[in-house]
Each structure stands twice: as C-alpha cells, then as structure tokens.
Design a protein around this motif. Structure first.
Motif, PDB file in Angstrom:
ATOM      1  N   PHE A  29     127.281  53.837  36.667  1.00 16.82           N
ATOM      2  CA  PHE A  29     125.775  53.149  37.302  1.00 16.82           C
ATOM      3  C   PHE A  29     126.065  53.143  38.677  1.00 16.82           C
ATOM      4  O   PHE A  29     125.099  53.252  39.746  1.00 16.82           O
ATOM      5  N   PHE A  30     126.787  52.122  39.382  1.00 19.46           N
ATOM      6  CA  PHE A  30     127.201  52.008  40.739  1.00 19.46           C
ATOM      7  C   PHE A  30     127.497  52.977  41.547  1.00 19.46           C
ATOM      8  O   PHE A  30     127.165  52.472  42.431  1.00 19.46           O
ATOM      9  N   GLU A  31     128.158  54.074  41.384  1.00 17.25           N
ATOM     10  CA  GLU A  31     128.690  55.325  42.117  1.00 17.25           C
ATOM     11  C   GLU A  31     127.617  55.632  42.115  1.00 17.25           C
ATOM     12  O   GLU A  31     126.882  56.197  43.137  1.00 17.25           O
ATOM     13  N   LYS A  32     126.951  55.588  40.758  1.00 12.75           N
ATOM     14  CA  LYS A  32     125.804  56.799  40.953  1.00 12.75           C
ATOM     15  C   LYS A  32     124.437  56.413  41.832  1.00 12.75           C
ATOM     16  O   LYS A  32     124.144  57.294  42.785  1.00 12.75           O
ATOM     17  N   TYR A  33     123.910  55.109  41.779  1.00 14.94           N
ATOM     18  CA  TYR A  33     123.361  54.319  43.106  1.00 14.94           C
ATOM     19  C   TYR A  33     123.258  53.487  44.757  1.00 14.94           C
ATOM     20  O   TYR A  33     122.844  53.685  44.787  1.00 14.94           O
ATOM     21  N   LYS A  34     124.738  54.045  45.136  1.00 16.19           N
ATOM     22  CA  LYS A  34     125.401  53.325  46.244  1.00 16.19           C
ATOM     23  C   LYS A  34     124.917  54.216  47.203  1.00 16.19           C
ATOM     24  O   LYS A  34     124.763  54.887  46.920  1.00 16.19           O
ATOM     25  N   PHE A  35     124.158  53.282  48.222  1.00 15.64           N
ATOM     26  CA  PHE A  35     124.328  54.528  49.230  1.00 15.64           C
ATOM     27  C   PHE A  35     126.209  55.041  49.733  1.00 15.64           C
ATOM     28  O   PHE A  35     126.907  55.266  49.981  1.00 15.64           O
ATOM     29  N   HIS A 103     127.220  56.732  60.828  1.00 16.69           N
ATOM     30  CA  HIS A 103     128.308  57.916  60.034  1.00 16.69           C
ATOM     31  C   HIS A 103     128.168  59.407  59.584  1.00 16.69           C
ATOM     32  O   HIS A 103     128.933  59.257  58.240  1.00 16.69           O
ATOM     33  N   LYS A 104     127.410  59.927  60.021  1.00 14.83           N
ATOM     34  CA  LYS A 104     126.776  61.057  59.237  1.00 14.83           C
ATOM     35  C   LYS A 104     127.846  62.643  59.295  1.00 14.83           C
ATOM     36  O   LYS A 104     128.201  63.101  58.524  1.00 14.83           O
ATOM     37  N   GLU A 105     128.523  62.090  59.964  1.00 18.79           N
ATOM     38  CA  GLU A 105     130.144  63.116  60.315  1.00 18.79           C
ATOM     39  C   GLU A 105     131.203  62.908  59.373  1.00 18.79           C
ATOM     40  O   GLU A 105     132.025  62.897  58.701  1.00 18.79           O
ATOM     41  N   ASN A 106     130.655  61.329  58.561  1.00 14.17           N
ATOM     42  CA  ASN A 106     131.888  60.504  57.576  1.00 14.17           C
ATOM     43  C   ASN A 106     131.033  60.674  56.200  1.00 14.17           C
ATOM     44  O   ASN A 106     130.053  59.451  56.180  1.00 14.17           O
ATOM     45  N   ASN A 107     131.484  61.863  55.459  1.00 17.69           N
ATOM     46  CA  ASN A 107     131.081  61.889  54.123  1.00 17.69           C
ATOM     47  C   ASN A 107     131.416  61.022  52.809  1.00 17.69           C
ATOM     48  O   ASN A 107     130.527  60.728  51.783  1.00 17.69           O
ATOM     49  N   TYR A 108     132.269  60.341  53.759  1.00 11.98           N
ATOM     50  CA  TYR A 108     132.614  58.997  52.275  1.00 11.98           C
ATOM     51  C   TYR A 108     132.134  57.978  52.293  1.00 11.98           C
ATOM     52  O   TYR A 108     132.752  57.093  51.971  1.00 11.98           O
ATOM     53  N   TYR A 109     131.722  58.110  53.241  1.00 11.08           N
ATOM     54  CA  TYR A 109     131.378  56.257  54.354  1.00 11.08           C
ATOM     55  C   TYR A 109     129.924  55.913  53.178  1.00 11.08           C
ATOM     56  O   TYR A 109     129.360  56.644  52.357  1.00 11.08           O
ATOM     57  N   SER A 110     130.210  54.871  52.707  1.00 11.37           N
ATOM     58  CA  SER A 110     129.519  53.848  51.380  1.00 11.37           C
ATOM     59  C   SER A 110     128.490  53.247  51.514  1.00 11.37           C
ATOM     60  O   SER A 110     129.784  52.219  52.685  1.00 11.37           O
ATOM     61  N   ALA A 111     127.946  52.214  51.079  1.00 10.86           N
ATOM     62  CA  ALA A 111     127.910  50.918  51.259  1.00 10.86           C
ATOM     63  C   ALA A 111     126.360  50.143  50.510  1.00 10.86           C
ATOM     64  O   ALA A 111     125.985  51.240  49.786  1.00 10.86           O
ATOM     65  N   ILE A 112     126.290  48.820  49.858  1.00 11.03           N
ATOM     66  CA  ILE A 112     125.477  48.659  49.447  1.00 11.03           C
ATOM     67  C   ILE A 112     124.984  47.172  49.826  1.00 11.03           C
ATOM     68  O   ILE A 112     125.857  46.719  50.743  1.00 11.03           O
ATOM     69  N   GLY A 113     123.852  46.982  48.929  1.00 16.98           N
ATOM     70  CA  GLY A 113     123.518  45.509  49.457  1.00 16.98           C
ATOM     71  C   GLY A 113     122.637  45.322  50.234  1.00 16.98           C
ATOM     72  O   GLY A 113     121.711  46.404  50.660  1.00 16.98           O
ATOM     73  N   ALA A 114     121.358  43.863  50.220  1.00 15.85           N
ATOM     74  CA  ALA A 114     120.422  44.154  50.057  1.00 15.85           C
ATOM     75  C   ALA A 114     120.041  43.228  51.978  1.00 15.85           C
ATOM     76  O   ALA A 114     118.924  42.586  52.012  1.00 15.85           O
ATOM     77  N   SER A 115     121.486  43.412  52.557  1.00  9.82           N
ATOM     78  CA  SER A 115     121.042  42.503  53.935  1.00  9.82           C
ATOM     79  C   SER A 115     120.813  43.398  54.695  1.00  9.82           C
ATOM     80  O   SER A 115     119.846  42.741  55.415  1.00  9.82           O
ATOM     81  N   GLY A 116     120.740  44.827  54.893  1.00  7.80           N
ATOM     82  CA  GLY A 116     119.549  45.211  55.304  1.00  7.80           C
ATOM     83  C   GLY A 116     117.501  44.564  55.593  1.00  7.80           C
ATOM     84  O   GLY A 116     117.580  44.822  56.403  1.00  7.80           O
ATOM     85  N   ALA A 117     117.505  45.191  54.680  1.00  8.08           N
ATOM     86  CA  ALA A 117     116.309  44.159  54.295  1.00  8.08           C
ATOM     87  C   ALA A 117     116.316  42.684  54.483  1.00  8.08           C
ATOM     88  O   ALA A 117     114.912  42.121  55.010  1.00  8.08           O
ATOM     89  N   VAL A 118     117.190  42.568  54.116  1.00 11.30           N
ATOM     90  CA  VAL A 118     116.654  40.462  54.342  1.00 11.30           C
ATOM     91  C   VAL A 118     117.592  40.584  55.815  1.00 11.30           C
ATOM     92  O   VAL A 118     116.555  39.454  56.409  1.00 11.30           O
ATOM     93  N   THR A 119     118.044  41.035  56.361  1.00 14.04           N
ATOM     94  CA  THR A 119     117.940  41.612  58.016  1.00 14.04           C
ATOM     95  C   THR A 119     116.836  41.372  58.948  1.00 14.04           C
ATOM     96  O   THR A 119     116.472  40.509  59.608  1.00 14.04           O
TER      97      THR A 119
END
Length: 216
Positions: A29-35, A103-119
């Motif tokens: 589930f985590f892997e399916k929905y992470k950025f 990070h568009k040139e790095n297909n492996y880049y991943s991220a998660i978290g509400a920090s962007g919205a909270v910021t």
C-alpha cells in the motif's frame, strides 16, 4: 490564536492518521501510493496527492499533525473551512509538482508526507499576518515574515546541496501554494502589507531565477 478544531481540520488529521497507519502496516500500500517520479511519468498522477497522506513513521506523522493543529485553526478563522481545505490541497499538489520538476530526471526519486501542505498553511498565515510571532525550535521568538524568508532560503540551500532525507522541494512548493492562495483569497493583503508581501515573495523569485539558470 484559537485552538478550536473545525470539522475540516479533524477530517484532514484523521485522513493523515488512518492512511499513514495503513502504510505503516502494509508495504505494498505504501509503495503504491507514495510519490515516485518514474510512476508519475507512467501516468500514476494520483500519487501527487496520496503521497501527502503517508508518513515514514510516528514522529514524522506527529510533527506534521501537531504543526497543523496549531496553524490550521488560524487559517479557518481568517478564511473559512472550504478555503482552508483549498489552501491545504493546492499546497500539497504544488509541493508534488515542484518535486517532480526538480527531480524529473531521477525516476527513482520518492517522497511522502504532509509537510508540503502544512508548510503551505503556515506560509499562508505568515503572508496574511507577517508580524505574527512564531517560535523557532519552540524557544526563539521570531516575526513571521523573517521566519518565511529564512525557511525558504534554507529550502533552496537544501535543494542545491541535497541536505538530509528531506523533501525540500515539496516544502518550497507548498509554501508557494500558500503564498499564492493567501494573495488570491485575501487580496487586501497587497495594500495592507505590500512591503512584507514583496519581501516574503523574494525567495520564490530567487528559486525561479536559479531554476532558469539551471543552478538547481
């Protein structure tokens, strides 16, 4: 600042908690929905939103939700429940879009978290009331406009130097969303606090210049 929780805030916090706990206990589930850049390129655009409700662990989740708890009521009071949700969602999406752009040139880049919205919520509040008092590290009093500039300056540095396992681009994108929505939803800010509004926006201009020069 009132700490009364509007229903919209309760819903957002509940979604973050429920989805994060699901992710803690379900790796697929985590892997399916992470950025993830590669997955977004493949058409899985939903990750731009769903990743904002996943967290790495309890401290990560707790920090974001406690911060939201303190700042969200202020935004609801100044705007309303629906506009608060709009700021939250737009900031979340802006964080993901800027992360993808950086990070568009790095297909492996991943991220998660509400920090962007909270910021974005914090930055909207700071833009509306630049002289509000905040506390860095929960101890050092600082004016909101100074905090905003320092925070985004550090985010630019973090993006350039890849400092820590932190989504600096998501934070910056979220702040951009909060800044833009504050000006759109309360345009009187421009006449009331033009000087501070320009100052707070300078790091955003600096980022665009650095990106144009391919320095980031």
């Amino acid at each position: 600042m009132s700490l009364g929780l509007d229903f919209s805030i309760v819903v957002i916090i509940a979604l973050n908690v429920l989805i994060s706990f699901k992710g803690f206990n379900d790796f697929s589930f985590f892997e399916k929905y992470k950025f993830n850049v590669g997955a977004v390129k493949a058409g899985q655009q939903y990750r731009n939103i769903t990743s904002g409700f996943l967290h790495a662990d309890m401290p990560h989740l707790l920090f974001n939700m406690v911060t939201l708890y303190f700042f969200a009521p202020f935004l609801v009071q100044q705007l309303d429940s629906y506009k608060f949700i709009l700021v939250y969602v737009v900031s979340l999406l802006m964080g993901s879009l800027l992360s993808f752009g950086i990070h568009k040139e790095n297909n492996y880049y991943s991220a998660i978290g509400a920090s962007g919205a909270v910021t974005g919520v914090i930055y909207a509040a700071v833009t509306m009331f630049p002289e509000m008092k905040l506390y860095m590290f929960f101890a050092i009093p600082i004016k909101g406009w100074i905090f905003g500039i320092l925070y985004l300056a550090y985010s630019i540095y973090g993006m350039k130097k890849s400092v820590g396992n932190i989504g600096h681009a998501a934070h910056f994108g979220g702040a951009m969303g909060g800044y833009a929505l504050a000006l759109i939803l309360k345009p009187e800010i421009l006449s009331q606090n033009l000087f501070y509004t320009i100052l707070i926006g300078l790091p955003i201009l600096a980022l665009f210049i650095l990106m144009k020069l391919k320095k980031i």
